[in-house]
Design an enzyme around this catalytic site. Structure first.
Site, PDB file in Angstrom:
ATOM      1  N   HIS A  68      -0.819  -2.835  -7.359  1.00 27.57           N
ATOM      2  CA  HIS A  68      -1.567  -2.459  -6.153  1.00 27.57           C
ATOM      3  C   HIS A  68      -3.059  -2.628  -6.405  1.00 27.57           C
ATOM      4  O   HIS A  68      -3.679  -1.789  -7.077  1.00 27.57           O
ATOM      5  CB  HIS A  68      -1.236  -1.014  -5.756  1.00 27.57           C
ATOM      6  N   SER A 121       0.825  -1.215   0.000  1.00 25.07           N
ATOM      7  CA  SER A 121       0.000   0.000   0.000  1.00 25.07           C
ATOM      8  C   SER A 121       0.853   1.256   0.000  1.00 25.07           C
ATOM      9  O   SER A 121       0.400   2.317  -0.427  1.00 25.07           O
ATOM     10  CB  SER A 121      -0.864   0.049   1.267  1.00 25.07           C
ATOM     11  N   ASN A 157      -3.700   5.970  -2.525  1.00 34.13           N
ATOM     12  CA  ASN A 157      -3.371   6.088  -1.099  1.00 34.13           C
ATOM     13  C   ASN A 157      -2.728   7.416  -0.728  1.00 34.13           C
ATOM     14  O   ASN A 157      -2.837   7.868   0.415  1.00 34.13           O
ATOM     15  CB  ASN A 157      -2.475   4.923  -0.663  1.00 34.13           C
ATOM     16  N   GLU A 174      -3.348  -0.399  -9.639  1.00 34.57           N
ATOM     17  CA  GLU A 174      -2.278   0.568  -9.929  1.00 34.57           C
ATOM     18  C   GLU A 174      -1.043  -0.228 -10.327  1.00 34.57           C
ATOM     19  O   GLU A 174      -0.610  -1.117  -9.581  1.00 34.57           O
ATOM     20  CB  GLU A 174      -1.979   1.427  -8.694  1.00 34.57           C
TER      21      GLU A 174
HETATM   22  C1  LIG Z   1      -5.827   5.306   6.948  1.00 34.49           C
HETATM   23  C2  LIG Z   1      -5.341   4.487   5.702  1.00 34.49           C
HETATM   24  C3  LIG Z   1      -6.295   3.412   5.226  1.00 34.49           C
HETATM   25  C4  LIG Z   1      -6.026   2.982   3.783  1.00 34.49           C
HETATM   26  C5  LIG Z   1      -5.206   1.719   3.716  1.00 34.49           C
HETATM   27  C6  LIG Z   1      -4.860   1.399   2.261  1.00 34.49           C
HETATM   28  C7  LIG Z   1      -5.421   0.100   1.819  1.00 34.49           C
HETATM   29  C8  LIG Z   1      -5.109  -0.214   0.371  1.00 34.49           C
HETATM   30  O1  LIG Z   1      -3.757  -0.053   0.034  1.00 34.49           O
HETATM   31  C9  LIG Z   1      -5.981   0.533  -0.615  1.00 34.49           C
HETATM   32  C10 LIG Z   1      -7.412   0.079  -0.549  1.00 34.49           C
HETATM   33  O2  LIG Z   1      -7.774  -1.023  -0.836  1.00 34.49           O
HETATM   34  S1  LIG Z   1      -8.455   1.262   0.078  1.00 34.49           S
HETATM   35  C11 LIG Z   1     -10.018   0.486   0.052  1.00 34.49           C
HETATM   36  C12 LIG Z   1     -10.713   0.636  -1.272  1.00 34.49           C
HETATM   37  N1  LIG Z   1     -12.034   0.060  -1.173  1.00 34.49           N
HETATM   38  C13 LIG Z   1     -13.136   0.791  -0.852  1.00 34.49           C
HETATM   39  O3  LIG Z   1     -13.097   1.999  -0.747  1.00 34.49           O
HETATM   40  C14 LIG Z   1     -14.393   0.001  -0.637  1.00 34.49           C
HETATM   41  C15 LIG Z   1     -15.572   0.903  -0.424  1.00 34.49           C
HETATM   42  N2  LIG Z   1     -16.747   0.093  -0.170  1.00 34.49           N
HETATM   43  C16 LIG Z   1     -17.476  -0.480  -1.182  1.00 34.49           C
HETATM   44  O4  LIG Z   1     -17.187  -0.368  -2.342  1.00 34.49           O
HETATM   45  C17 LIG Z   1     -18.674  -1.297  -0.780  1.00 34.49           C
HETATM   46  O5  LIG Z   1     -19.054  -0.927   0.543  1.00 34.49           O
HETATM   47  C18 LIG Z   1     -18.414  -2.814  -0.820  1.00 34.49           C
HETATM   48  C19 LIG Z   1     -18.265  -3.276  -2.258  1.00 34.49           C
HETATM   49  C20 LIG Z   1     -17.136  -3.168  -0.032  1.00 34.49           C
HETATM   50  C21 LIG Z   1     -19.572  -3.568  -0.196  1.00 34.49           C
HETATM   51  O6  LIG Z   1     -20.735  -3.183  -0.886  1.00 34.49           O
HETATM   52  P1  LIG Z   1     -21.983  -2.666  -0.060  1.00 34.49           P
HETATM   53  O7  LIG Z   1     -23.063  -2.354  -1.004  1.00 34.49           O
HETATM   54  O8  LIG Z   1     -21.503  -1.587   0.836  1.00 34.49           O
HETATM   55  O9  LIG Z   1     -22.458  -3.841   0.872  1.00 34.49           O
HETATM   56  P2  LIG Z   1     -22.594  -5.398   0.613  1.00 34.49           P
HETATM   57  O10 LIG Z   1     -24.045  -5.748   0.697  1.00 34.49           O
HETATM   58  O11 LIG Z   1     -21.619  -6.043   1.535  1.00 34.49           O
HETATM   59  O12 LIG Z   1     -22.124  -5.744  -0.871  1.00 34.49           O
HETATM   60  C22 LIG Z   1     -22.985  -5.473  -1.984  1.00 34.49           C
HETATM   61  C23 LIG Z   1     -22.756  -6.556  -3.002  1.00 34.49           C
HETATM   62  O13 LIG Z   1     -21.408  -6.477  -3.457  1.00 34.49           O
HETATM   63  C24 LIG Z   1     -20.897  -7.790  -3.630  1.00 34.49           C
HETATM   64  N3  LIG Z   1     -19.744  -7.998  -2.747  1.00 34.49           N
HETATM   65  C25 LIG Z   1     -19.395  -7.236  -1.714  1.00 34.49           C
HETATM   66  N4  LIG Z   1     -18.268  -7.684  -1.175  1.00 34.49           N
HETATM   67  C26 LIG Z   1     -17.905  -8.799  -1.901  1.00 34.49           C
HETATM   68  C27 LIG Z   1     -16.814  -9.700  -1.843  1.00 34.49           C
HETATM   69  N5  LIG Z   1     -15.832  -9.565  -0.943  1.00 34.49           N
HETATM   70  N6  LIG Z   1     -16.775 -10.707  -2.744  1.00 34.49           N
HETATM   71  C28 LIG Z   1     -17.739 -10.841  -3.663  1.00 34.49           C
HETATM   72  N7  LIG Z   1     -18.776 -10.025  -3.769  1.00 34.49           N
HETATM   73  C29 LIG Z   1     -18.859  -9.003  -2.885  1.00 34.49           C
HETATM   74  C30 LIG Z   1     -21.964  -8.770  -3.287  1.00 34.49           C
HETATM   75  O14 LIG Z   1     -22.621  -9.194  -4.432  1.00 34.49           O
HETATM   76  C31 LIG Z   1     -22.876  -7.946  -2.406  1.00 34.49           C
HETATM   77  O15 LIG Z   1     -24.194  -8.420  -2.539  1.00 34.49           O
HETATM   78  P3  LIG Z   1     -24.608  -9.675  -1.569  1.00 34.49           P
HETATM   79  O16 LIG Z   1     -26.060  -9.870  -1.855  1.00 34.49           O
HETATM   80  O17 LIG Z   1     -24.326  -9.239  -0.165  1.00 34.49           O
HETATM   81  O18 LIG Z   1     -23.779 -10.855  -1.997  1.00 34.49           O
HETATM   82  N1  LIG Z   2      -5.946  -4.408   3.485  1.00 35.17           N
HETATM   83  C1  LIG Z   2      -6.118  -3.682   2.399  1.00 35.17           C
HETATM   84  O1  LIG Z   2      -7.182  -3.064   2.171  1.00 35.17           O
HETATM   85  C2  LIG Z   2      -5.009  -3.598   1.388  1.00 35.17           C
HETATM   86  C3  LIG Z   2      -5.285  -3.124   0.102  1.00 35.17           C
HETATM   87  C4  LIG Z   2      -4.251  -3.061  -0.847  1.00 35.17           C
HETATM   88  C5  LIG Z   2      -2.972  -3.465  -0.514  1.00 35.17           C
HETATM   89  N2  LIG Z   2      -2.736  -3.936   0.747  1.00 35.17           N
HETATM   90  C6  LIG Z   2      -1.376  -4.438   1.026  1.00 35.17           C
HETATM   91  O2  LIG Z   2      -1.383  -5.851   0.830  1.00 35.17           O
HETATM   92  C7  LIG Z   2      -0.496  -6.484   1.763  1.00 35.17           C
HETATM   93  C8  LIG Z   2      -1.280  -7.471   2.603  1.00 35.17           C
HETATM   94  O3  LIG Z   2      -2.284  -6.786   3.286  1.00 35.17           O
HETATM   95  P1  LIG Z   2      -3.553  -7.594   3.879  1.00 35.17           P
HETATM   96  O4  LIG Z   2      -4.553  -6.587   4.303  1.00 35.17           O
HETATM   97  O5  LIG Z   2      -3.933  -8.661   2.928  1.00 35.17           O
HETATM   98  O6  LIG Z   2      -2.888  -8.239   5.182  1.00 35.17           O
HETATM   99  P2  LIG Z   2      -3.364  -9.550   5.978  1.00 35.17           P
HETATM  100  O7  LIG Z   2      -2.804  -9.398   7.334  1.00 35.17           O
HETATM  101  O8  LIG Z   2      -4.824  -9.759   5.798  1.00 35.17           O
HETATM  102  O9  LIG Z   2      -2.635 -10.727   5.205  1.00 35.17           O
HETATM  103  C9  LIG Z   2      -1.235 -10.859   5.199  1.00 35.17           C
HETATM  104  C10 LIG Z   2      -0.967 -12.349   5.060  1.00 35.17           C
HETATM  105  O10 LIG Z   2       0.421 -12.537   4.810  1.00 35.17           O
HETATM  106  C11 LIG Z   2       0.831 -13.684   5.524  1.00 35.17           C
HETATM  107  N3  LIG Z   2       2.290 -13.591   5.688  1.00 35.17           N
HETATM  108  C12 LIG Z   2       2.983 -12.723   6.456  1.00 35.17           C
HETATM  109  N4  LIG Z   2       4.303 -12.946   6.329  1.00 35.17           N
HETATM  110  C13 LIG Z   2       4.432 -13.971   5.433  1.00 35.17           C
HETATM  111  C14 LIG Z   2       5.542 -14.660   4.865  1.00 35.17           C
HETATM  112  N5  LIG Z   2       6.782 -14.324   5.211  1.00 35.17           N
HETATM  113  N6  LIG Z   2       5.306 -15.634   3.966  1.00 35.17           N
HETATM  114  C15 LIG Z   2       4.038 -15.958   3.621  1.00 35.17           C
HETATM  115  N7  LIG Z   2       2.935 -15.350   4.118  1.00 35.17           N
HETATM  116  C16 LIG Z   2       3.150 -14.377   5.018  1.00 35.17           C
HETATM  117  C17 LIG Z   2       0.064 -13.636   6.833  1.00 35.17           C
HETATM  118  O11 LIG Z   2       0.011 -14.920   7.426  1.00 35.17           O
HETATM  119  C18 LIG Z   2      -1.297 -13.132   6.343  1.00 35.17           C
HETATM  120  O12 LIG Z   2      -2.168 -14.202   6.035  1.00 35.17           O
HETATM  121  C19 LIG Z   2       0.151  -5.354   2.554  1.00 35.17           C
HETATM  122  O13 LIG Z   2       1.349  -4.994   1.923  1.00 35.17           O
HETATM  123  C20 LIG Z   2      -0.886  -4.224   2.423  1.00 35.17           C
HETATM  124  O14 LIG Z   2      -0.302  -2.940   2.549  1.00 35.17           O
HETATM  125  C21 LIG Z   2      -3.700  -4.021   1.703  1.00 35.17           C
END
Ligand SMILES: CCCCCCC[C@H](O)CC(=O)SCCNC(=O)CCNC(=O)[C@H](O)C(C)(C)COP(=O)([O-])OP(=O)([O-])OC[C@H]1O[C@@H](n2cnc3c(N)ncnc32)[C@H](O)[C@@H]1OP(=O)([O-])[O-]
Ligand SMILES: NC(=O)c1ccc[n+]([C@@H]2O[C@H](COP(=O)([O-])OP(=O)(O)OC[C@H]3O[C@@H](n4cnc5c(N)ncnc54)[C@H](O)[C@@H]3O)[C@@H](O)[C@H]2O)c1
Length: 311
Positions: A165, A144, A215, A177
């Site tokens: 990503h 991330s 991000n 990405e």
């Molecule tokens: C502080 C820093 C934090 C950031 C960290 C960075 C992390 C990372 O690097 C970047 C990211 O990822 S950032 C993150 C970026 N992501 C975001 O921003 C996500 C934002 N959120 C969303 O887009 C929506 O809330 C969701 C799609 C997650 C859920 O949809 P919803 O409407 O709220 O609620 P729902 O009812 O649950 O789901 C509706 C339908 O969708 C389907 N379906 C859902 N999940 C499924 C799955 N796993 N499998 C299959 N299907 C799945 C399913 O058909 C379901 O219908 P069902 O009848 O229940 O089967």
């Molecule tokens: N969580 C998110 O929304 C998100 C989205 C995009 C990218 N990412 C990135 O993806 C990566 C994983 O994040 P996550 O949320 O899936 O974490 P997670 O904790 O759900 O999963 C990480 C997995 O890696 C395994 N693991 C750790 N060390 C290992 C090793 N040496 N060999 C094999 N397996 C090992 C752990 O057992 C665990 O199952 C991170 O780099 C995170 O920044 C996370």
């Protein structure tokens, strides 16, 4: 002369292999992201090996994939239970698992790493895989927030290294990405973009800058929400409601932080606050660190900013 021919043939085989499509994908890490990446790669016809640390974790990863595929199948095949079962069975048949990362990378086109957001752990993994993987194998990290170059420099194949990503949940989020470092060859970048498209994602090209595109914008927004909560300006629930109804987001910042994992969120802030100590928005949050210290990682542990029913 024999040596020259060997080097030439290896270069030829590498360049020839480089231009062929990616068919076999090894995903290291079967957590939130790795299981999603493995699922979508398999659902789009790729042969997948998913690796994690124990068979117990891998069993949970496969169960999560099965459950997600069930949701996808319901949408694809409505009331046709047989078609749904056949779809899920076919995709699952393309996913094998292994707890030995080195063995799982011996014959593969692409390694996608999705393990814990820790630079040293990622570097150690890739150094070990570099020695075992074939010449043509491309490496990619799903990190991330960590610089791809800092991960790639642990290997001798920086020309065959990039970032892929994906976004959470991988089956639903349409973006990937594709990150290149200066050393990434054009062929490698092209193959990573083509894989993203083969996985039915829209690709964007990123430089190796902090947080790439999403991000870099998302993390500051979400951390500002946490600081707003810390100041007592508003409740988490009201901030989430405000951003969903006022900005049209599908989830508010606290719902999303619980969804992506407060542990991963903390790891990101640890890295950025250490690497960029003068950038205010990258400052750590005491509240976030407290929650993580208490084992409250969000949905994955049943409690984060909110409490969740154990499923
Ligand atoms: C502080 C820093 C934090 C950031 C960290 C960075 C992390 C990372 O690097 C970047 C990211 O990822 S950032 C993150 C970026 N992501 C975001 O921003 C996500 C934002 N959120 C969303 O887009 C929506 O809330 C969701 C799609 C997650 C859920 O949809 P919803 O409407 O709220 O609620 P729902 O009812 O649950 O789901 C509706 C339908 O969708 C389907 N379906 C859902 N999940 C499924 C799955 N796993 N499998 C299959 N299907 C799945 C399913 O058909 C379901 O219908 P069902 O009848 O229940 O089967
Ligand atoms: N969580 C998110 O929304 C998100 C989205 C995009 C990218 N990412 C990135 O993806 C990566 C994983 O994040 P996550 O949320 O899936 O974490 P997670 O904790 O759900 O999963 C990480 C997995 O890696 C395994 N693991 C750790 N060390 C290992 C090793 N040496 N060999 C094999 N397996 C090992 C752990 O057992 C665990 O199952 C991170 O780099 C995170 O920044 C996370």
């Amino acid at each position: 002369m024999a040596h020259v021919c060997k080097v030439f043939s290896r270069r030829l085989s590498t360049s020839t292999a480089v231009r062929s499509a990616i068919k076999h994908v090894t995903v290291i890490g079967g957590g939130l992201m790795g299981s999603g990446i493995a699922q979508v790669a398999a659902a789009t016809g790729h042969d997948v090996i998913m690796v994690d640390q124990t068979d117990d974790i891998l069993a949970k990863s496969k169960a999560a994939i099965q459950k997600s595929l069930g949701r996808v199948a319901k949408k694809k095949y409505a009331d046709d239970g047989e078609a749904q079962a056949s779809f899920v069975g076919e995709v699952m048949s393309r996913i094998s698992t292994n707890t030995d990362a080195v063995a799982a990378c011996g014959k593969t086109d692409l390694v996608v790493e999705a393990i814990v957001e820790n630079l040293d752990v990622k570097r150690r993994l890739f150094t070990a895989l570099d020695a075992a993987a074939e010449e043509h194998t491309i490496f990619a990290s799903n990190t991330s927030s960590l610089p791809i170059k800092d991960i790639a420099s642990a290997t001798k194949r920086q020309d065959r290294f990039g970032g892929l990503h994906f976004f959470n949940p991988v089956p639903m989020m349409k973006l990937v990405e594709v990150v290149k470092i200066p050393e990434t060859s054009n062929e490698t970048f092209e193959r990573l973009v083509n894989l993203g498209k083969a996985m039915e994602k829209t690709t964007v090209e990123c430089k190796d800058t902090p947080g790439f595109i999403v991000n870099r914008l998302l993390v500051p927004y979400m951390m500002e929400a946490v600081r707003m909560l810390e100041r007592g300006d508003a409740s988490a629930r009201d901030i989430d409601t405000a951003m969903k109804l006022g900005a049209g987001y599908p989830m508010g910042p606290f719902e999303l932080a619980d969804y992506v994992g407060l542990d991963t969120t903390k790891f990101i802030m640890d890295g950025w606050s250490q690497k960029y100590p003068d950038i205010e928005i990258f400052r750590k949050s005491d509240l976030l660190n407290k929650l993580v210290a208490e084992g409250k990682f969000g949905r994955k542990t049943g409690e984060g900013f909110y409490k969740y029913d154990k499923k």
